[in-house]
Write a protein that holds these residues in place. Sequence first.
Motif, mmCIF file in Angstrom:
data_model
loop_
_atom_site.group_PDB
_atom_site.id
_atom_site.type_symbol
_atom_site.label_atom_id
_atom_site.label_comp_id
_atom_site.label_asym_id
_atom_site.label_seq_id
_atom_site.Cartn_x
_atom_site.Cartn_y
_atom_site.Cartn_z
ATOM 1 N N PRO A 18 27.819 -10.697 -45.967
ATOM 2 C CA PRO A 18 26.907 -10.195 -44.940
ATOM 3 C C PRO A 18 25.975 -11.300 -44.468
ATOM 4 O O PRO A 18 25.769 -12.308 -45.154
ATOM 5 C CB PRO A 18 26.135 -9.103 -45.680
ATOM 6 N N LEU A 19 25.423 -11.103 -43.290
ATOM 7 C CA LEU A 19 24.400 -12.026 -42.804
ATOM 8 C C LEU A 19 23.047 -11.607 -43.361
ATOM 9 O O LEU A 19 22.807 -10.423 -43.636
ATOM 10 C CB LEU A 19 24.343 -12.013 -41.277
ATOM 11 N N VAL A 20 22.173 -12.582 -43.540
ATOM 12 C CA VAL A 20 20.786 -12.316 -43.913
ATOM 13 C C VAL A 20 19.892 -12.952 -42.853
ATOM 14 O O VAL A 20 20.326 -13.827 -42.094
ATOM 15 C CB VAL A 20 20.445 -12.885 -45.309
ATOM 16 N N VAL A 21 18.646 -12.514 -42.801
ATOM 17 C CA VAL A 21 17.688 -13.078 -41.848
ATOM 18 C C VAL A 21 16.832 -14.104 -42.577
ATOM 19 O O VAL A 21 16.151 -13.776 -43.549
ATOM 20 C CB VAL A 21 16.788 -11.983 -41.236
ATOM 21 N N ALA A 22 16.917 -15.359 -42.120
ATOM 22 C CA ALA A 22 16.041 -16.409 -42.660
ATOM 23 C C ALA A 22 14.718 -16.337 -41.889
ATOM 24 O O ALA A 22 14.685 -16.489 -40.661
ATOM 25 C CB ALA A 22 16.678 -17.769 -42.502
ATOM 26 N N VAL A 23 13.634 -16.080 -42.606
ATOM 27 C CA VAL A 23 12.329 -15.838 -41.986
ATOM 28 C C VAL A 23 11.300 -16.811 -42.568
ATOM 29 O O VAL A 23 11.303 -17.058 -43.788
ATOM 30 C CB VAL A 23 11.865 -14.378 -42.255
ATOM 31 N N PRO A 24 10.414 -17.380 -41.740
ATOM 32 C CA PRO A 24 9.328 -18.199 -42.291
ATOM 33 C C PRO A 24 8.520 -17.397 -43.311
ATOM 34 O O PRO A 24 8.160 -16.233 -43.055
ATOM 35 C CB PRO A 24 8.491 -18.557 -41.054
ATOM 36 N N ALA A 25 8.255 -17.976 -44.448
ATOM 37 C CA ALA A 25 7.627 -17.250 -45.553
ATOM 38 C C ALA A 25 6.253 -16.704 -45.191
ATOM 39 O O ALA A 25 5.804 -15.711 -45.784
ATOM 40 C CB ALA A 25 7.526 -18.171 -46.771
ATOM 41 N N PRO A 69 24.683 -16.866 -43.189
ATOM 42 C CA PRO A 69 25.516 -16.259 -44.233
ATOM 43 C C PRO A 69 24.710 -16.091 -45.521
ATOM 44 O O PRO A 69 23.859 -16.929 -45.856
ATOM 45 C CB PRO A 69 26.646 -17.283 -44.425
ATOM 46 N N ALA A 70 24.962 -15.013 -46.245
ATOM 47 C CA ALA A 70 24.179 -14.714 -47.453
ATOM 48 C C ALA A 70 24.260 -15.818 -48.492
ATOM 49 O O ALA A 70 23.344 -15.988 -49.300
ATOM 50 C CB ALA A 70 24.656 -13.391 -48.049
ATOM 51 N N SER A 71 25.335 -16.615 -48.476
ATOM 52 C CA SER A 71 25.490 -17.679 -49.480
ATOM 53 C C SER A 71 24.437 -18.765 -49.353
ATOM 54 O O SER A 71 24.232 -19.542 -50.286
ATOM 55 C CB SER A 71 26.883 -18.299 -49.384
ATOM 56 N N ILE A 72 23.728 -18.806 -48.209
ATOM 57 C CA ILE A 72 22.696 -19.838 -48.044
ATOM 58 C C ILE A 72 21.549 -19.642 -49.028
ATOM 59 O O ILE A 72 20.769 -20.556 -49.294
ATOM 60 C CB ILE A 72 22.148 -19.845 -46.595
ATOM 61 N N ARG A 73 21.441 -18.439 -49.609
ATOM 62 C CA ARG A 73 20.335 -18.177 -50.535
ATOM 63 C C ARG A 73 20.352 -19.079 -51.757
ATOM 64 O O ARG A 73 19.335 -19.233 -52.427
ATOM 65 C CB ARG A 73 20.366 -16.704 -50.957
ATOM 66 N N VAL A 74 21.495 -19.701 -52.054
ATOM 67 C CA VAL A 74 21.542 -20.611 -53.205
ATOM 68 C C VAL A 74 20.704 -21.864 -52.957
ATOM 69 O O VAL A 74 20.338 -22.574 -53.897
ATOM 70 C CB VAL A 74 22.993 -21.007 -53.557
ATOM 71 N N LEU A 75 20.395 -22.146 -51.684
ATOM 72 C CA LEU A 75 19.593 -23.334 -51.380
ATOM 73 C C LEU A 75 18.144 -23.177 -51.815
ATOM 74 O O LEU A 75 17.469 -24.162 -52.100
ATOM 75 C CB LEU A 75 19.634 -23.625 -49.879
ATOM 76 N N GLN A 76 17.635 -21.938 -51.829
ATOM 77 C CA GLN A 76 16.245 -21.665 -52.228
ATOM 78 C C GLN A 76 15.271 -22.605 -51.523
ATOM 79 O O GLN A 76 14.517 -23.350 -52.132
ATOM 80 C CB GLN A 76 16.095 -21.795 -53.760
ATOM 81 N N ARG A 77 15.328 -22.570 -50.223
ATOM 82 C CA ARG A 77 14.514 -23.464 -49.391
ATOM 83 C C ARG A 77 13.048 -23.049 -49.439
ATOM 84 O O ARG A 77 12.705 -21.879 -49.243
ATOM 85 C CB ARG A 77 15.015 -23.387 -47.945
ATOM 86 N N ALA A 78 12.153 -23.991 -49.725
ATOM 87 C CA ALA A 78 10.718 -23.702 -49.729
ATOM 88 C C ALA A 78 10.263 -23.320 -48.321
ATOM 89 O O ALA A 78 10.645 -23.952 -47.336
ATOM 90 C CB ALA A 78 9.939 -24.919 -50.223
ATOM 91 N N PRO A 137 24.866 -0.909 -40.941
ATOM 92 C CA PRO A 137 25.993 -1.833 -41.109
ATOM 93 C C PRO A 137 25.606 -3.249 -40.669
ATOM 94 O O PRO A 137 25.236 -3.443 -39.513
ATOM 95 C CB PRO A 137 27.074 -1.254 -40.216
ATOM 96 N N ALA A 138 25.658 -4.186 -41.593
ATOM 97 C CA ALA A 138 25.289 -5.567 -41.295
ATOM 98 C C ALA A 138 26.532 -6.353 -40.858
ATOM 99 O O ALA A 138 27.616 -6.155 -41.403
ATOM 100 C CB ALA A 138 24.674 -6.225 -42.530
ATOM 101 N N PRO A 139 26.389 -7.247 -39.880
ATOM 102 C CA PRO A 139 27.513 -8.111 -39.504
ATOM 103 C C PRO A 139 27.951 -8.948 -40.704
ATOM 104 O O PRO A 139 27.122 -9.333 -41.540
ATOM 105 C CB PRO A 139 26.936 -8.995 -38.396
ATOM 106 N N ARG A 140 29.240 -9.219 -40.767
ATOM 107 C CA ARG A 140 29.788 -10.001 -41.869
ATOM 108 C C ARG A 140 30.535 -11.217 -41.349
ATOM 109 O O ARG A 140 31.271 -11.129 -40.370
ATOM 110 C CB ARG A 140 30.695 -9.132 -42.747
ATOM 111 N N SER A 141 30.329 -12.317 -42.041
ATOM 112 C CA SER A 141 31.011 -13.556 -41.702
ATOM 113 C C SER A 141 32.047 -13.856 -42.791
ATOM 114 O O SER A 141 31.836 -13.515 -43.960
ATOM 115 C CB SER A 141 30.002 -14.710 -41.606
ATOM 116 N N VAL A 142 33.150 -14.486 -42.402
ATOM 117 C CA VAL A 142 34.200 -14.762 -43.384
ATOM 118 C C VAL A 142 34.451 -16.263 -43.468
ATOM 119 O O VAL A 142 34.226 -17.014 -42.514
ATOM 120 C CB VAL A 142 35.523 -14.035 -43.034
#
Length: 300
Positions: free
Chosen positions: A164-171, A243-252, A262-267
């Motif tokens: 699924p896609l996630v929303v990257a938002v300024p903290a 893409p949800a896998s970007i969460r492994v980056l743990q960007r400050a 239903p969330a859009p999905r990328s493959v």
Amino acid sequence: MELRHLRYFLAVAEELNFSRAAHRLNMAQPPLSQQIMQLENHLGVQLFERETRPIRLTVAGLTLLEQARPLIRRFDQLEIKLQLMGSGDTGSLAIGFIASAMYELLPAVLKQFRSRFPRVHLDLTEMTGLEQEEALHEHSIDVAFIRGVTADEDFYGQVLVEEPLVVAVPAQWELAKKSSISLKSLHKEPFILYPTKPDPSYANFVRAACREAGFEPNVVQEANELQTAASLVASGIGIGLMPASIRVLQRAGVMYIPLKEPAPRSVISVLHRKNDPAPSLKNFLTVLSQRNTEQVTQSI
């Protein structure tokens, strides 16, 4: 002169006895003697002094012995190398990949493959999806990891990951406090898109998802790389659908908020040329298939 003649000669030269050499070669003595005589007739020289006990090598025989040993050794090494290449245990494999495939998918596959086939050289190149398809056509890579699917009939493609896609938002934004966000609610937010070139691009996929939710994204900035887009989000310039896998980056400075279903999905798909006979590729695809099977089993 054939290789078998050199092997016969080498056995007799090292044993200095036709009977022992014949036993070593698992053959009868008379045929061995005949083969040595044929070799001598072919070369026009005598290789052994047969009147002595034990027999002795002539000067020509000593010269041939000096040259025959490394020749046979190199041939045996070549034979082993070719056999290993035929089984896919050695050789090389050129892999193209998109950057996001390195977040979760590809490192695990590479680790398993290297542990099973350590003598296969892996040549890894980061490319866009379009560049990878062109490289497959040009035979400069053997396998590709792209985001999306291909319509090219020259390739066999298989979807490996659907995320699924996630929303990257300024903290520091209020959106960062939400546990989930509907895509439709983002219609007024400033968007950061990546990459916009070449077509077809991931940015096109994001635009299509937003249109499906009923709006055209308000694009304030474009980026060529996923990590650049994440940095721009951290700077407070806008949000990004990633893409949800970007969460492994743990960007400050960035919070990744799930989209409501239903969330859009990328493959992510793997591609290779149809009917490619390379054993190393077949072994790589086997490792990839086994990993996918294990993941499916674990998720049940």
